[in-house]
Design an enzyme around this catalytic site. Sequence first.
Site, PDB file in Angstrom:
ATOM      1  N   CYS A  59       7.185 -49.252 -47.511  1.00  0.00           N
ATOM      2  CA  CYS A  59       6.087 -49.930 -48.184  1.00  0.00           C
ATOM      3  C   CYS A  59       4.929 -48.964 -48.447  1.00  0.00           C
ATOM      4  CB  CYS A  59       5.601 -51.095 -47.330  1.00  0.00           C
ATOM      5  SG  CYS A  59       6.929 -52.063 -46.592  1.00  0.00           S
TER       6      CYS A  59
ATOM      7  N   ARG B  20       7.996 -44.992 -53.465  1.00  0.00           N
ATOM      8  CA  ARG B  20       8.390 -45.278 -52.087  1.00  0.00           C
ATOM      9  C   ARG B  20       9.414 -46.396 -51.995  1.00  0.00           C
ATOM     10  NH1 ARG B  20       4.851 -43.117 -48.316  1.00  0.00           N
ATOM     11  NH2 ARG B  20       5.229 -44.777 -46.801  1.00  0.00           N
TER      12      ARG B  20
ATOM     13  N   TRP C 267       8.723 -53.438 -49.119  1.00  0.00           N
ATOM     14  CA  TRP C 267      10.189 -53.356 -49.120  1.00  0.00           C
ATOM     15  C   TRP C 267      10.661 -54.281 -48.024  1.00  0.00           C
ATOM     16  CZ3 TRP C 267      14.843 -52.671 -46.895  1.00  0.00           C
ATOM     17  CH2 TRP C 267      15.896 -52.222 -47.696  1.00  0.00           C
TER      18      TRP C 267
ATOM     19  N   GLY D 221       5.732 -50.915 -41.413  1.00  0.00           N
ATOM     20  CA  GLY D 221       6.343 -50.770 -40.098  1.00  0.00           C
ATOM     21  C   GLY D 221       7.093 -52.016 -39.695  1.00  0.00           C
TER      22      GLY D 221
ATOM     23  N   GLU E 277      26.718 -33.822 -50.238  1.00  0.00           N
ATOM     24  CA  GLU E 277      25.469 -34.055 -50.951  1.00  0.00           C
ATOM     25  C   GLU E 277      25.720 -34.564 -52.365  1.00  0.00           C
ATOM     26  OE1 GLU E 277      21.402 -34.187 -52.047  1.00  0.00           O
ATOM     27  OE2 GLU E 277      22.538 -34.438 -50.187  1.00  0.00           O
TER      28      GLU E 277
ATOM     29  N   LYS F 173      24.336 -38.114 -53.958  1.00  0.00           N
ATOM     30  CA  LYS F 173      23.502 -38.183 -55.160  1.00  0.00           C
ATOM     31  C   LYS F 173      24.057 -39.188 -56.152  1.00  0.00           C
ATOM     32  CE  LYS F 173      20.110 -35.887 -54.379  1.00  0.00           C
ATOM     33  NZ  LYS F 173      20.359 -36.507 -53.081  1.00  0.00           N
TER      34      LYS F 173
ATOM     35  N   GLU G  30      23.674 -42.802 -54.891  1.00  0.00           N
ATOM     36  CA  GLU G  30      22.271 -43.191 -54.769  1.00  0.00           C
ATOM     37  C   GLU G  30      21.702 -43.730 -56.074  1.00  0.00           C
ATOM     38  OE1 GLU G  30      19.650 -40.676 -51.625  1.00  0.00           O
ATOM     39  OE2 GLU G  30      20.498 -39.506 -53.254  1.00  0.00           O
TER      40      GLU G  30
END
Length: 633
Positions: A27, A52, A100, A127, A506, A510, A513
């Site tokens: 968040c 974010r 989020w 949090g 990796e 990618k 994602e």
Amino acid sequence: MKSPKFVYILMIHPGIGWYETEVIDMCGIVGYIGVHEAAPILLDGLTKLEYRGYDSAGLAIYDGERINVIKTKGKIKNLREACQDGAALKGTAGIGHTRWATHGAPSDTNSHPHSNSSETISIVHNGIIENYLQLKKRLEKKGYVFQSETDTEVIAQLLDYYFDGDVLTTAAKVLTRLEGSYALGIISAQNPDEIIAVKKDSPLIVGLSDEGNFIASDIPAILKHTRKVYILEDGEIVRLTRDGVTIYNQDLDPIEKEVTEIMWDVAAAEKGGYQHFMMKEIHEQPKAVRDTVNPRVKDGRIVIDELHMSTEQLQSIRRIFIIACGSAYHAGVTGKYVIEQLARIPVEVDLASEFRYRNPILDENCLAIIISQSGETADTLAAMREAKKHGVRTLAIVNAVGSSIAREADDVLYTWAGPEIAVATTKGFTSQLSALYLLGMYFGNVRGTLGDGEYDEMLAELKALPDKIDSLLSRKEDIQYLATRYIGLKNVFFLGRCIDYATALEASLKLKEISYVHSEAYAAGELKHGPIALIEDGTLVVGIVTQEPLYGKIVSNMVEVKSRGAFVLAVTNEDNKGIEKTADFVFYIPKTHPRFTGLLATIPLQLFAYYVAVAKGYDVDQPRNLAKSVTVE
């Protein structure tokens, strides 16, 4: 407080901030109290924090009589429409948030800010409150009624329950009841001329200006208004007014802190003419690698001034643990191969989320290398603290100056990659590889396991990597052509051996994602142990083939999958022309030292993932369900 001291930092990591903010608290918080209307400032700040990751957004503004809250599910544009670009929320003090979802599904009700029942207190929270259910049950027994499913609303109701007329002292009392992680911004109609902010295990900064003061999760949110910030430590509580800022410890004793002066330009966190931040950051990789390597090369030798270890200490290392999450973990897998081969030290690579719980065997002759872009990744930070408990020396590779990992590690090697806004890391990853190359060569040289001839050859190749990345980027249209041909692909398998296997990990991450294509990475020798059963007509198999002694073995794998209908893309060295007999499409990388091929092979695979995602029409910079920073477990 006395007149603040200043420390000047020339390069930091603004994209993930002081903290490259993986369940996920990604968040964003922004707060402002000053002489201007707060809503437009908060909306602009929240927009800067979109990278974010979030699923809802909201504002709470005090208008002189009451706190008005508007919050909406979805993108910030929905919030802008709901509040008429801020015109519907008057007032010069307020807080904003992008959420989020962790507790409770994305909805208008579960969005932040949250308020007490009388709507005299509003808070935003990053949090997770681990004991919120116990607290909620106690409050319900006292007659409190909850509107949302969130853990955050518990804090607002606790503030109401303990309120003593002063929101600062009330907040200090409430914090003693909370278990978990939090960054908080609090406003109160009964204390209208202040904002209270608190930090524990979640990033938060305070911005200072002549026209008001700010809180934010990250630098870009407030950079257009100020370059002077306080970087908060865990447990610090802040009272912001229009005219000043006072910082307290947990006992509410005022404390002094250094002001940090931000020296990078606002443009560093903008797209600079590129369609997406990700493509901009892919093109910034030559600079990121150069900035990581060049300051550590002096008079033809690698000099790592940040590493405060004597020759005797380096020679006494018996085992290295590389600890990281996500892409940083993949960089660590490459680091294992490089360090073991060059320095002849056994290396274990651990997922940070597993390290603490496997009861690792540690002693003072071990070295833990901690890799995290943000320096705030919760699992990685906890793993580092576990290592330190056992007397293990810790060396951090981070991009965020002043982050928790950077502050707590014994030694820090900064990567200087600059701001990385896109959720999927590119230059952050390759700069981490560069740092590991430096360490491998440095350790090998000090321990006498890397001869002068190979050392000189590798150093020349290391310094040449930025130009070779540029040459790869100049051929990006070849990858774009291939990606548009395979926009409809459903399954992709990446194969490699040794360093190439690390690159495959990796590359697979990618692709999944940002394009949401199912992909898997395998050590090529494992193909016959199950994965080959999944190969069928039209399956794309990417063979990464850069380790010359293993050419023949990977080609054999390619033949096996082709016979089962797969289309084969090979990424290989420019002198390996024979592979054209087997692969359907070949992308060549410039010749370099075998230890460094992973960095170059990563570039076309980043581009492939990018172009597939763009062709599918997806939001490349903000993929679904993901966020840049992962600051809770």
